[in-house]
Design a protein around this motif. Structure first.
Motif, mmCIF file in Angstrom:
data_model
loop_
_atom_site.group_PDB
_atom_site.id
_atom_site.type_symbol
_atom_site.label_atom_id
_atom_site.label_comp_id
_atom_site.label_asym_id
_atom_site.label_seq_id
_atom_site.Cartn_x
_atom_site.Cartn_y
_atom_site.Cartn_z
ATOM 1 N N ILE A 73 0.828 -1.200 0.000
ATOM 2 C CA ILE A 73 0.000 0.000 0.000
ATOM 3 C C ILE A 73 0.864 1.253 0.000
ATOM 4 O O ILE A 73 1.802 1.389 0.786
ATOM 5 N N ALA A 74 0.535 2.156 -0.888
ATOM 6 C CA ALA A 74 1.151 3.481 -0.937
ATOM 7 C C ALA A 74 0.048 4.506 -0.696
ATOM 8 O O ALA A 74 -1.137 4.206 -0.877
ATOM 9 N N VAL A 75 0.441 5.705 -0.294
ATOM 10 C CA VAL A 75 -0.527 6.760 0.028
ATOM 11 C C VAL A 75 -0.228 7.988 -0.806
ATOM 12 O O VAL A 75 0.928 8.387 -0.978
ATOM 13 N N TYR A 76 -1.293 8.585 -1.325
ATOM 14 C CA TYR A 76 -1.201 9.828 -2.086
ATOM 15 C C TYR A 76 -2.009 10.903 -1.379
ATOM 16 O O TYR A 76 -3.146 10.664 -0.977
ATOM 17 N N ARG A 77 -1.407 12.061 -1.198
ATOM 18 C CA ARG A 77 -2.107 13.227 -0.638
ATOM 19 C C ARG A 77 -2.080 14.311 -1.698
ATOM 20 O O ARG A 77 -1.022 14.814 -2.071
ATOM 21 N N ALA A 78 -3.251 14.662 -2.189
ATOM 22 C CA ALA A 78 -3.381 15.587 -3.316
ATOM 23 C C ALA A 78 -3.120 17.032 -2.919
ATOM 24 O O ALA A 78 -3.388 17.440 -1.794
ATOM 25 N N GLU A 79 -2.622 17.782 -3.874
ATOM 26 C CA GLU A 79 -2.561 19.238 -3.738
ATOM 27 C C GLU A 79 -3.898 19.778 -4.212
ATOM 28 O O GLU A 79 -4.393 19.373 -5.275
ATOM 29 N N ILE A 80 -4.480 20.687 -3.443
ATOM 30 C CA ILE A 80 -5.787 21.245 -3.784
ATOM 31 C C ILE A 80 -5.642 22.744 -3.992
ATOM 32 O O ILE A 80 -5.240 23.477 -3.075
ATOM 33 N N GLU A 81 -5.965 23.183 -5.200
ATOM 34 C CA GLU A 81 -5.931 24.613 -5.480
ATOM 35 C C GLU A 81 -7.223 25.242 -4.979
ATOM 36 O O GLU A 81 -8.316 24.809 -5.319
ATOM 37 N N GLN A 82 -7.073 26.260 -4.149
ATOM 38 C CA GLN A 82 -8.217 26.964 -3.582
ATOM 39 C C GLN A 82 -8.745 27.998 -4.578
ATOM 40 O O GLN A 82 -8.075 28.344 -5.555
ATOM 41 N N GLU A 130 -3.121 23.941 -1.063
ATOM 42 C CA GLU A 130 -2.913 23.249 0.207
ATOM 43 C C GLU A 130 -2.855 21.754 -0.046
ATOM 44 O O GLU A 130 -3.383 21.265 -1.042
ATOM 45 N N ILE A 131 -2.201 21.042 0.850
ATOM 46 C CA ILE A 131 -2.126 19.588 0.759
ATOM 47 C C ILE A 131 -3.357 19.011 1.449
ATOM 48 O O ILE A 131 -3.681 19.377 2.577
ATOM 49 N N SER A 132 -4.038 18.132 0.783
ATOM 50 C CA SER A 132 -5.246 17.505 1.322
ATOM 51 C C SER A 132 -4.918 16.723 2.587
ATOM 52 O O SER A 132 -3.877 16.075 2.684
ATOM 53 N N SER A 133 -5.829 16.781 3.541
ATOM 54 C CA SER A 133 -5.675 15.955 4.741
ATOM 55 C C SER A 133 -6.080 14.509 4.445
ATOM 56 O O SER A 133 -5.786 13.609 5.217
ATOM 57 N N GLY A 134 -6.738 14.296 3.318
ATOM 58 C CA GLY A 134 -7.150 12.957 2.922
ATOM 59 C C GLY A 134 -5.983 12.132 2.402
ATOM 60 O O GLY A 134 -5.236 12.571 1.532
ATOM 61 N N GLU A 135 -5.853 10.938 2.950
ATOM 62 C CA GLU A 135 -4.823 9.995 2.509
ATOM 63 C C GLU A 135 -5.485 8.970 1.608
ATOM 64 O O GLU A 135 -6.314 8.177 2.056
ATOM 65 N N ARG A 136 -5.143 8.990 0.341
ATOM 66 C CA ARG A 136 -5.715 8.071 -0.632
ATOM 67 C C ARG A 136 -4.778 6.876 -0.778
ATOM 68 O O ARG A 136 -3.689 6.998 -1.310
#
Length: 164
Positions: free
Chosen positions: A62-71, A77-83
Motif C-alpha cells: 500500500i502506498a498513500v497519495y495526498r493531493a494538492e488542492i488549489e483553492q 494546500e495539501i489535502s488531509s485525505g490519505e488516498r
C-alpha cells in the motif's frame, strides 16, 4: 450489526475487510482528484466504513497519495485525505482523513461483496465535471455544485438504509 465488506485490488496483493453501516453506493463525485485517481466514467463512488474495523493483508504494497488542492483564491494546500492504493497494480483502495478518524471511505469499485443498489443518487462536485462527461441524472437524483449538507450517515438514516 453492520455489513462486513470484503475488498481487494486488481492484482490481489491487497485484500481487506471492514464493517459498514452505510453500504449503499449512492454518491458520485466528479472532482478532479477522484476522477484522476480512480479512472472510470468521470466520477468515483466512495462508501463509508468503520475505520477501526479495517483489516488488511498485503499492507506492504500500500502506498498513500495526498493531493494538492488549489483553492478559489489560487493558493494550494495539501489535502488531509490519505488516498491509499496498491503500489503493484495501481488500484485506488480507500480514503482516510484525520478529520474523521472513526471513518474510512473505500471505493465501491474495489468492494468484492455484493452491495445494495442505490435507487437514487447524489451527484456532487459538479463544478468540476469535464464537458465530455455526461452525468446520467435520474428523476430522484440530487445534484450539487460542491458538497451536499447531508452526511452519508444522514442520507442512509433518512431512507431507512442505516444498518445497525
Amino acid at each position: 450489526m453492520p455489513m462486513k465488506l470484503q475488498g481487494s485490488c486488481r492484482c490481489g496483493t491487497v485484500r481487506f475487510t471492514l464493517d459498514s453501516h452505510t453500504p449503499v453506493p449512492y454518491q458520485l463525485c466528479y472532482c478532479s482528484i477522484c476522477r484522476k485517481t480512480t479512472g472510470g466514467g468521470g466520477f468515483a463512488i466512495n462508501i463509508m466504513g468503520v475505520a477501526d474495523s479495517l483489516e488488511v493483508t498485503g499492507q506492504d504494497a500500500i502506498a498513500v497519495y495526498r493531493a494538492e488542492i488549489e483553492q478559489d483564491d489560487g493558493s494550494v494546500e495539501i489535502s488531509s485525505g490519505e488516498r491509499s492504493f496498491c503500489s503493484t497494480c495501481g488500484s485506488a483502495l480507500w480514503l482516510y482523513d484525520e478529520n474523521w478518524p472513526d471513518l474510512i471511505h473505500p471505493l465501491a469499485a474495489v468492494i468484492d461483496t455484493p452491495l445494495p443498489k442505490a435507487l437514487e443518487k447524489v451527484h456532487l462536485m459538479l463544478d468540476f465535471k469535464p464537458e465530455w462527461v455526461d452525468a446520467s441524472i435520474g428523476p430522484k437524483d440530487q445534484t450539487f455544485a460542491r458538497y451536499p449538507e447531508q452526511s452519508i450517515e444522514e442520507w442512509h438514516r433518512s431512507r431507512g438504509l442505516w444498518i445497525d
